[in-house]
Design an enzyme around this catalytic site. Structure first.
Site, PDB file in Angstrom:
ATOM      1  N   HIS A  60      47.355  32.024 -42.370  1.00 39.50           N
ATOM      2  CA  HIS A  60      47.888  32.403 -40.918  1.00 39.50           C
ATOM      3  C   HIS A  60      49.438  31.773 -40.751  1.00 39.50           C
ATOM      4  O   HIS A  60      49.852  30.692 -41.538  1.00 39.50           O
ATOM      5  CB  HIS A  60      46.948  32.034 -40.027  1.00 39.50           C
ATOM      6  CG  HIS A  60      46.780  30.536 -39.730  1.00 39.50           C
ATOM      7  ND1 HIS A  60      45.942  29.717 -40.662  1.00 39.50           N
ATOM      8  CD2 HIS A  60      47.313  29.660 -38.751  1.00 39.50           C
ATOM      9  CE1 HIS A  60      46.106  28.249 -40.188  1.00 39.50           C
ATOM     10  NE2 HIS A  60      46.787  28.421 -38.970  1.00 39.50           N
TER      11      HIS A  60
ATOM     12  N   ASP B 212      50.817  29.959 -37.125  1.00 40.73           N
ATOM     13  CA  ASP B 212      50.429  29.878 -35.730  1.00 40.73           C
ATOM     14  C   ASP B 212      51.427  30.721 -34.836  1.00 40.73           C
ATOM     15  O   ASP B 212      52.692  30.845 -34.807  1.00 40.73           O
ATOM     16  CB  ASP B 212      50.947  28.268 -35.440  1.00 40.73           C
ATOM     17  CG  ASP B 212      50.373  27.396 -36.391  1.00 40.73           C
ATOM     18  OD1 ASP B 212      49.111  27.637 -36.801  1.00 40.73           O
ATOM     19  OD2 ASP B 212      50.799  26.281 -36.665  1.00 40.73           O
TER      20      ASP B 212
HETATM   21  C1  SIN Z   1      45.749  21.862 -41.012  1.00 45.21           C
HETATM   22  O1  SIN Z   1      44.712  21.175 -40.623  1.00 45.21           O
HETATM   23  O2  SIN Z   1      46.040  21.550 -42.311  1.00 45.21           O
HETATM   24  C2  SIN Z   1      46.642  23.082 -40.612  1.00 45.21           C
HETATM   25  C3  SIN Z   1      46.010  23.323 -39.244  1.00 45.21           C
HETATM   26  C4  SIN Z   1      46.632  24.465 -38.681  1.00 45.21           C
HETATM   27  O3  SIN Z   1      46.376  25.667 -39.047  1.00 45.21           O
HETATM   28  O4  SIN Z   1      47.708  24.460 -37.735  1.00 45.21           O
END
Ligand code: SIN
Length: 280
Positions: free
Chosen positions: A101, A103
């Site tokens: 994904h 953000d």
């Molecule tokens: C992660 O914890 O490595 C990524 C977290 C996120 O998807 O922002």
């Protein structure tokens, strides 16, 4: 006044660069911030190691790159509403962000990037994968590029953070505010990065629901092809965390995926997201 340029080393042929020899708890010069921004544009994600910074210093660092975009779904770190907690406890099965994904693509004006700081890491595992959406775009055929240039896609937060989402239910009190999951946004499928000018494939399996003017069923085969293509190992870099590591990624030009392979251990990260500008 420091007289050295930053020590920036690419981490793979696809994306990522590590920046060494800098202490983010100290005041940074404008030239250093400009160099970091340049490295972010060139490499999509920049990494730092062994940073012993307080939440206040984390916030101050993020604010050098723009306003903070407070995530309305993540639980915040106690006393710091700007800092989202990405947490998995030893007894929990679901992790946050365990799928490809980018953000905030469900926002009308998606975030510029996120700065993730490792506070507590498991003894092994818990890596994060990153993928370069400029490489993914460039590797497509001219025919498919032409088709995609004319398309726009809908991105939504509803199925991920809304009341009916099983992911949000499994995440328990780490996510909240389900009734605020009303955002749908339309973005070009191929965009020109506002700073680097590079062309970017801008759909992701987390939040993109369909192409504008197509049904979800009609969109699914092409989206599936694009997701498989863009997740090819050649476009990826895998980052291993230690306490004090930082990854600062560009949310327009990269995807990320938090690997959930450390059941029985705690992983606690602090994430600050930086507001972006409208996408063309
Ligand atoms: C992660 O914890 O490595 C990524 C977290 C996120 O998807 O922002």
């Amino acid at each position: 006044m420091r007289n050295h340029r930053l020590d920036i080393t690419p981490t793979s042929g696809a994306l990522g660069a590590i920046i060494e020899g800098i202490d983010l708890s100290e005041p940074l010069e404008d030239a250093e911030i400009a160099e970091m921004r340049g490295a972010l544009n060139d490499h999509g994600v920049i990494f730092f190691r062994d940073q012993k910074i307080t939440p206040e210093q984390h916030i101050a660092f993020a604010e050098r790159f723009g306003n903070i975009d407070v995530n309305r779904f993540f639980k915040a770190a106690a006393g710091y509403p700007q800092v989202a907690e990405v947490r998995k406890e030893p007894g929990q099965k679901t992790n946050i962000g365990g799928g490809w994904h980018t953000d905030h693509s469900y926002d009308q004006v998606p975030a510029l990037g996120s700065i993730l700081l490792a506070r507590e890491t498991p003894t092994r595992g818990g890596d994060t994968l990153f993928a370069c959406m400029n490489r993914a775009y460039e590797a497509l055929s001219d025919g498919l590029k032409k088709t995609l240039e004319g398309l726009r896609a809908v991105h939504s937060s509803r199925h991920v953070f809304g009341e009916k989402s099983s992911y949000a239910k499994d995440a328990g009190d780490r996510l909240g505010n389900a009734d605020a999951a009303t955002q749908d946004a339309v973005h070009p499928v191929v965009l020109r990065h506002p700073e680097s000018g590079k062309k970017i494939l801008y759909v992701n399996s987390g939040f993109t629901t369909h192409f504008v003017g197509w049904t979800a069923e009609e969109s699914a085969p092409l989206l599936r092809y694009l997701y498989e293509h863009a997740a090819r190992p050649e476009f990826q870099y895998r980052f291993q965390w230690h306490d004090g590591s930082i990854a600062f990624w560009d949310n327009r030009s990269t995807w990320h995926y938090a690997v959930n392979d450390y059941d029985g251990e705690r992983r606690l990260m602090h994430r600050i997201t930086i507001a972006g500008g409208p996408l063309e």
